[in-house]
Design an enzyme around this catalytic site. Sequence first.
Site, PDB file in Angstrom:
ATOM      1  N   ASP A 123       0.843  -1.195   0.000  1.00 50.82           N
ATOM      2  CA  ASP A 123       0.000   0.000   0.000  1.00 50.82           C
ATOM      3  C   ASP A 123       0.876   1.242   0.000  1.00 50.82           C
ATOM      4  O   ASP A 123       1.678   1.461   0.909  1.00 50.82           O
ATOM      5  CB  ASP A 123      -0.890   0.003   1.248  1.00 50.82           C
ATOM      6  CG  ASP A 123      -1.750   1.255   1.337  1.00 50.82           C
ATOM      7  OD1 ASP A 123      -2.934   1.166   0.956  1.00 50.82           O
ATOM      8  OD2 ASP A 123      -1.253   2.304   1.794  1.00 50.82           O
ATOM      9  N   HIS A 171      -7.673   9.723  -1.235  1.00 53.28           N
ATOM     10  CA  HIS A 171      -6.899   9.722   0.005  1.00 53.28           C
ATOM     11  C   HIS A 171      -7.656  10.313   1.191  1.00 53.28           C
ATOM     12  O   HIS A 171      -7.505   9.842   2.322  1.00 53.28           O
ATOM     13  CB  HIS A 171      -5.582  10.479  -0.218  1.00 53.28           C
ATOM     14  CG  HIS A 171      -4.476  10.015   0.659  1.00 53.28           C
ATOM     15  ND1 HIS A 171      -3.163   9.949   0.243  1.00 53.28           N
ATOM     16  CD2 HIS A 171      -4.467   9.580   1.935  1.00 53.28           C
ATOM     17  CE1 HIS A 171      -2.409   9.501   1.236  1.00 53.28           C
ATOM     18  NE2 HIS A 171      -3.178   9.276   2.265  1.00 53.28           N
ATOM     19  N   TYR A 191       2.906   9.932  -0.624  1.00 54.39           N
ATOM     20  CA  TYR A 191       4.035   9.392   0.129  1.00 54.39           C
ATOM     21  C   TYR A 191       5.358   9.636  -0.578  1.00 54.39           C
ATOM     22  O   TYR A 191       6.428   9.466   0.016  1.00 54.39           O
ATOM     23  CB  TYR A 191       3.877   7.882   0.352  1.00 54.39           C
ATOM     24  CG  TYR A 191       2.656   7.466   1.125  1.00 54.39           C
ATOM     25  CD1 TYR A 191       1.865   8.390   1.811  1.00 54.39           C
ATOM     26  CD2 TYR A 191       2.282   6.129   1.170  1.00 54.39           C
ATOM     27  CE1 TYR A 191       0.741   7.983   2.502  1.00 54.39           C
ATOM     28  CE2 TYR A 191       1.161   5.714   1.869  1.00 54.39           C
ATOM     29  CZ  TYR A 191       0.386   6.649   2.525  1.00 54.39           C
ATOM     30  OH  TYR A 191      -0.718   6.228   3.209  1.00 54.39           O
ATOM     31  N   LYS A 213      -2.983   5.817  -3.965  1.00 54.63           N
ATOM     32  CA  LYS A 213      -4.050   6.755  -3.621  1.00 54.63           C
ATOM     33  C   LYS A 213      -3.873   8.072  -4.365  1.00 54.63           C
ATOM     34  O   LYS A 213      -2.744   8.528  -4.592  1.00 54.63           O
ATOM     35  CB  LYS A 213      -4.053   7.037  -2.108  1.00 54.63           C
ATOM     36  CG  LYS A 213      -4.076   5.787  -1.242  1.00 54.63           C
ATOM     37  CD  LYS A 213      -4.012   6.134   0.238  1.00 54.63           C
ATOM     38  CE  LYS A 213      -3.727   4.900   1.076  1.00 54.63           C
ATOM     39  NZ  LYS A 213      -2.333   4.417   0.936  1.00 54.63           N
TER      40      LYS A 213
END
Length: 297
Positions: free
Chosen positions: A47, A110, A52, A77
């Site tokens: 994930d 998200h 990120y 996401k």
Amino acid sequence: MTTATPVITLNNGVTMPLLGLGVYLTPPDQAAAAVAAAVACGYRLIDTAAAYNNERQVGEGIRRSGIDRSAIFLTTKLWIADYGYDSALRAFEASLRRLGVDHVDLYLLHWPVPMRFDDTVAAYRAAIRLLEEGRVRAIGVSNFGPRHLEELIARTGVVPAVNQVELHPFFTQVELRRFHDRLGIVTQAWSPIGGVLRRRGEGGGGDVLDHPVVAGLARKYGKTPAQVVLRWHLEHGIAAIPKSVRPERIRENIDIFDFRLAPEEVAAIDALDRGVRAGRDPETADAADFSIRVEDD
């Protein structure tokens, strides 16, 4: 050690592993090694997220693992700065390029953005298009509450397959989980062992791994407190994505399929709930409140 992870069937018939590796806050220079180590010991769900800024390294880690891409359930996401229909489609293509893949297995919004919910809905409509085109195998959301879900479903007619939310023994989200169960939405936990509290340095009473109930069960079963907490998630049918970059901890987190918690032990952990979230409140989420900029292509 390799371990077969149990799976859960999503509302469109796609199966998803119940346990996976999360890479939130994983530095890019450590992400590829963490992913490769996870795959080597049996993880089949990874994930990540555009926000990120480690999608490239996640893709590298999957390739480095030597496992065929089709054996990996890959989630990413859409970041809220890219909400809107056309911008969501462009952002998805950028994620594919960074990951080095031709599809993702689960694509999530998200956060809800209540003050710009029209853009949230438009982004979800873009995700529906990607699902219809076979570019993603399932779609869902992250950090959505019942009100957000109800409006999203009413305006699009498509029930998310997954809602990924903060969830751990100190914040069990019972009502939200019941809402998910009524609609056939899988609950997936981020911060499943309470890392969002532990990162804040609250220690002691802020760390579920130090709680006497969890510590006592760890001694009873010859497991670590983290393994007990992850097993608690599975006993409830909650998918979990613990994060680590340490190979020994990554192996530890998946070594939870050789014991079960008794119903009264599950209930004892349930009773630790404080009903207070440690992460951001989804009702106030907005891109301006996050110091996040998605990396360029």
